[in-house]
Each structure stands twice: as structure tokens, then as C-alpha cells.
Design a protein around this motif. Structure first.
Motif, short mmCIF file in Angstrom:
data_model
loop_
_atom_site.label_atom_id
_atom_site.label_comp_id
_atom_site.label_asym_id
_atom_site.label_seq_id
_atom_site.Cartn_x
_atom_site.Cartn_y
_atom_site.Cartn_z
N THR A 36 0.83 -1.20 0.00
CA THR A 36 0.00 0.00 0.00
C THR A 36 0.87 1.25 0.00
N LEU A 37 1.95 1.24 0.79
CA LEU A 37 2.79 2.42 0.91
C LEU A 37 3.65 2.63 -0.33
N GLU A 38 3.76 1.61 -1.18
CA GLU A 38 4.61 1.71 -2.35
C GLU A 38 3.86 2.18 -3.59
N LEU A 39 2.55 2.32 -3.50
CA LEU A 39 1.75 2.73 -4.63
C LEU A 39 2.01 4.19 -4.97
N ASN A 40 2.16 4.46 -6.27
CA ASN A 40 2.31 5.85 -6.70
C ASN A 40 1.05 6.63 -6.40
N ASP A 41 -0.10 5.97 -6.53
CA ASP A 41 -1.38 6.62 -6.27
C ASP A 41 -1.78 6.39 -4.82
N ARG A 42 -0.86 6.68 -3.91
CA ARG A 42 -1.07 6.33 -2.51
C ARG A 42 -2.26 7.04 -1.88
N GLY A 43 -2.62 8.21 -2.39
CA GLY A 43 -3.75 8.93 -1.83
C GLY A 43 -5.08 8.25 -2.06
N ALA A 45 -5.28 4.77 -2.01
CA ALA A 45 -5.19 3.41 -1.47
C ALA A 45 -6.41 3.15 -0.57
N PRO A 46 -6.99 1.96 -0.65
CA PRO A 46 -8.20 1.68 0.13
C PRO A 46 -7.90 1.53 1.62
N ILE A 47 -8.94 1.68 2.42
CA ILE A 47 -8.83 1.37 3.84
C ILE A 47 -8.47 -0.11 3.97
N SER A 123 -11.86 18.29 2.45
CA SER A 123 -11.14 17.50 1.46
C SER A 123 -9.98 18.26 0.83
N GLY A 124 -10.08 19.59 0.74
CA GLY A 124 -9.00 20.38 0.17
C GLY A 124 -7.75 20.41 1.04
N GLN A 125 -7.87 20.00 2.29
CA GLN A 125 -6.72 19.98 3.20
C GLN A 125 -5.99 18.64 3.22
N LEU A 126 -6.51 17.66 2.46
CA LEU A 126 -5.81 16.40 2.32
C LEU A 126 -4.69 16.56 1.30
N ASN A 127 -3.51 16.08 1.62
CA ASN A 127 -2.36 16.20 0.71
C ASN A 127 -1.84 14.81 0.34
N PRO A 128 -2.20 14.31 -0.86
CA PRO A 128 -1.75 12.97 -1.26
C PRO A 128 -0.30 12.94 -1.75
N ASN A 129 0.31 14.11 -1.87
CA ASN A 129 1.68 14.18 -2.40
C ASN A 129 2.66 14.74 -1.37
N SER A 130 2.39 14.50 -0.11
CA SER A 130 3.24 15.02 0.95
C SER A 130 4.63 14.40 0.90
N GLN A 131 5.63 15.19 1.26
CA GLN A 131 6.98 14.64 1.37
C GLN A 131 7.08 13.67 2.55
N TYR A 132 6.07 13.68 3.43
CA TYR A 132 6.00 12.73 4.53
C TYR A 132 4.91 11.70 4.26
N HIS A 133 4.93 11.18 3.05
CA HIS A 133 4.04 10.14 2.55
C HIS A 133 2.63 10.66 2.28
N LEU A 134 1.84 10.88 3.31
CA LEU A 134 0.50 11.46 3.19
C LEU A 134 0.31 12.41 4.37
N ASP A 171 4.44 6.37 8.41
CA ASP A 171 3.81 6.25 7.09
C ASP A 171 2.65 5.26 7.10
N GLU A 172 2.83 4.13 7.74
CA GLU A 172 1.78 3.12 7.71
C GLU A 172 0.52 3.59 8.44
N HIS A 173 0.70 4.21 9.57
CA HIS A 173 -0.46 4.70 10.31
C HIS A 173 -1.16 5.84 9.57
N VAL A 174 -0.39 6.78 9.00
CA VAL A 174 -1.03 7.90 8.32
C VAL A 174 -1.77 7.41 7.08
N ALA A 175 -1.28 6.34 6.44
CA ALA A 175 -1.99 5.80 5.28
C ALA A 175 -3.40 5.36 5.67
N GLU A 176 -3.52 4.73 6.82
CA GLU A 176 -4.84 4.27 7.27
C GLU A 176 -5.71 5.44 7.71
#
Length: 355
Positions: A36-43, A45-47, A123-134, A171-176
Motif C-alpha cells: 500500500t505504501l509503495e503505490l504511486n497513487d497512494r492517496g 489506497a483503500p482502507i 477534502s482540500g486539506q488532504l495532501n496525497p503528495n506530501s513529502q511525509y508520505h501522506l 507512514d503506515e499509520h497515516v496511510a490508514e
């Protein structure tokens, strides 16, 4: 896979030891970063499926509204979600890897303080391209903070284990967490309320910090904390007279100027008033028995599960297991020392055991 504490209390010392052991055993696996963390489209990624299952067990759906609570001293982030009863219930508690500054609100750019207060995230405050993963932006400064002249920008909840005013949860926790917030917002929730506190607002903690100059501000925050604890729904909040007010003004609207005089507010719900009064009386009764620990911070804190890894494996190892790009752990020596007993200095001998 980093462990996620479920429930409000973590149980006995033995349980915590087992959790730490499981964490350390899992994190020494090479990479320890899921696909999940390796996906380019990480923003997008499913729950994780295990979290979907947990939601079902709790009577929740991914589309149900969500709320976030953050506690600095405990270094924990909670996700609450509305369940089939219509009330919010605790979904999961995540250990926080790093936050910076000390207890108290953020006031100006560069002070390294992580914010305290009530914020809304859309939703505008979500950053899928953060330098800190998400990441997602808390929205600091809010209207009250701007009116008081506070400054700062891009105060985030993000991945990795590095902070200069943000809350880093790996990274793993913020992805979820990101996926849970994203799906709730996509399903029609206009914004997610984020409540950021110095500590859990118990009578014991308040008594222990009653001599802190931020105490009156914290008591304002506690009014919102109490509302949520009793009613289990996001409290309505307003700004007036330079402070937070919770509930509904009798006139139907608070003044546009957060520093203007407060209007009359409707009486507090009796159960909430009873809790607030009872906690205040208990706090007062503890003042003679509870001595202030005199805790200070040279630069923030870290949840004990991460502190144990940092102490035993070192900052390079911790950075690898909390960041897919090995972002360095910020100020690791301070993370090990904080909080410390004031007057003894931030050395290992002065380090205080976190509660």
C-alpha cells in the motif's frame, strides 16, 4: 505492520509489554512497508480490510462521519466514527511517533509548537503528495488564533517520525488515517473536526498542571472535551471574547469578530454540566494531594512504543520502519529525554516516565 491500540484504555502493564514486544518483532522485518505504501497513487489506497472488518464489528461503515482527537503528553491520536446508534464510538487509537515543542498552544511561526485547539479539515486539506508520505492540514491558525495574532502554516498530521510543529504518526499509520478521513469526506461529510489537547482532560491531569500559565485556556478546551465525552457527537464551537465557547448562542449566531463580547448561550446540557462540575470538584480535592511533577519539554514527545525502539535500535532503524523514504527522526535525544523533571535538565537522569 505497526500495531494499533483499539479501545480507550490499554490495560495492564503486562498487556502493554506484550504490545511492545509484538511491535518490535514486527518492525525488525526488512522494509516493513506494505505494498500500500509503495503505490504511486497512494492517496487513493483503500482502507485496509482488517480495519473494514473492525468497523463492521463496531457497527460502523467507511462512509460514516469521523472525528479525530490528539493528545500530546500521551502521544496518541484517536479516530472516532459514528456508529449505527447515531453516536460516535472509538474506532482506533494510534501511537504518535513524534510531536515537537511543549504543552501549550502554538503562537508563532518557528516556535516548533504543535497546535492545541479545535480545527476542521475538509477534502482540500488532504495532501496525497506530501513529502511525509501522506498528510492533512489541521487548518491552523483558525479564526480565533488569527484574531489573536498567532502565526504559522502547514501544521499537519503526517507520516514518518519527524516534527517541527506537526504530528508525525509513521507512514503506515497515516496511510490508514488518511484513507478513513478521505472516504468519510467523499461520502458527504463536509469537514472533519480535529480536537488537539495537551493531555487527557482528567481531574488528575488538570490538578497536576494547575499552575501552568495555559491552565485557563485548557479549561476552555475541557468544556468541549466534556461535551464530546458525554454526548458522543462533535461539539459545536464558537469564538468570542478571545476564547472558545461551546453550544448554541441564544441569538442564533456568535459575533463575526472572535474578540467581541460573547452573546448569551443556551444553558449547558445537564449531564455535561454535571460532569464538568464533578471533575472540577475532584480536581480541587486533589490539589493538596497531587504535587505538580514540574515536567518540561526541550522538544516534544514520542509514544513509549516508539521510544523503546529508539532507545534499543537507534534513530536510523526507527526512521526506516516509520518512513518509506527513511526520513530522519527529528531530535532523537530530545525524544528520549522528554518530558524531563524541571531543574534537572533534559539528560537521561532527568527523564520522567510518561504516564
Amino acid at each position: 505492520m505497526l500495531p494499533i491500540f483499539a479501545g480507550k484504555h490499554h490495560g495492564s502493564r503486562g498487556f502493554r509489554s506484550r504490545v511492545i514486544g509484538i511491535l518490535m518483532a514486527g518492525l525488525v522485518v526488512s522494509g516493513c512497508v506494505t505494498s500500500t505504501l509503495e503505490l504511486n497513487d497512494r492517496g487513493n489506497a483503500p482502507i485496509p480490510q482488517k480495519t473494514i472488518v473492525k468497523m463492521r464489528e463496531l457497527g460502523m461503515k467507511p462512509a460514516d462521519p469521523v472525528l479525530v482527537r490528539i493528545f500530546k503528553r500521551e502521544s496518541e491520536l484517536e479516530i472516532w466514527k459514528r456508529n449505527s446508534s447515531g453516536r460516535y464510538a472509538l474506532m482506533k487509537t494510534y501511537p504518535m511517533c513524534r510531536w515537537s515543542g511543549g504543552l501549550g498552544p502554538k503562537r508563532f511561526e518557528g516556535d516548533r509548537q504543535a497546535p492545541e485547539g479545535f480545527y476542521t479539515v475538509n477534502s482540500g486539506q488532504l495532501n496525497p503528495n506530501s513529502q511525509y508520505h501522506l498528510s492533512f492540514d489541521l487548518g491552523y491558525p483558525n479564526r480565533l488564533e488569527r484574531a489573536k495574532g498567532y502565526s504559522g502554516s502547514a501544521l499537519m498530521v503526517h507520516g514518518a517520525c519527524s516534527s517541527s510543529g506537526c504530528f508525525a504518526i509513521s507512514d503506515e499509520h497515516v496511510a490508514e488515517v488518511y484513507a478513513v478521513l478521505r472516504d468519510a469526506l467523499r461520502s458527504g461529510q463536509p469537514s472533519v473536526q480535529v480536537q488537539s489537547y495537551p493531555f487527557r482532560m482528567t481531574p488528575q491531569n488538570l490538578a497536576a498542571h494547575s499552575d501552568n500559565p495555559n491552565f485557563s485556556f485548557w479549561m476552555d478546551l475541557k468544556a468541549g472535551y466534556d461535551r464530546f465525552e458525554v454526548l458522543r457527537r462533535p461539539p459545536d464551537f464558537q469564538f468570542c471574547e478571545g476564547r472558545y465557547r461551546f453550544g448554541e448562542p441564544v441569538s442564533g449566531a456568535a459575533p463575526a469578530d472572535p474578540l467581541a463580547e460573547c452573546p448569551a448561550f443556551a444553558p449547558e446540557v445537564q449531564q455535561v454540566a454535571d460532569k464538568s462540575t464533578g471533575d472540577l470538584e475532584k480536581m480541587k480535592s486533589l490539589l493538596n494531594d497531587v504535587q505538580s511533577p514540574g515536567l518540561a519539554y526541550s522538544d516534544g514527545g514520542m509514544n513509549p512504543v516508539f521510544r523503546r525502539i529508539l532507545a534499543s535500535k537507534g534513530p536510523e532503524h526507527l526512521s526506516k520502519i516509520t518512513s518509506s523514504t527513511s526520513v530522519p527522526v527529528s531530535r532523537p535525544q530530545a525524544a528520549l529525554a522528554d518530558p524531563y523533571v524541571a531543574g534537572r535538565g533534559p539528560s537521561g537522569t532527568g527523564a520522567a516516565k510518561q504516564q
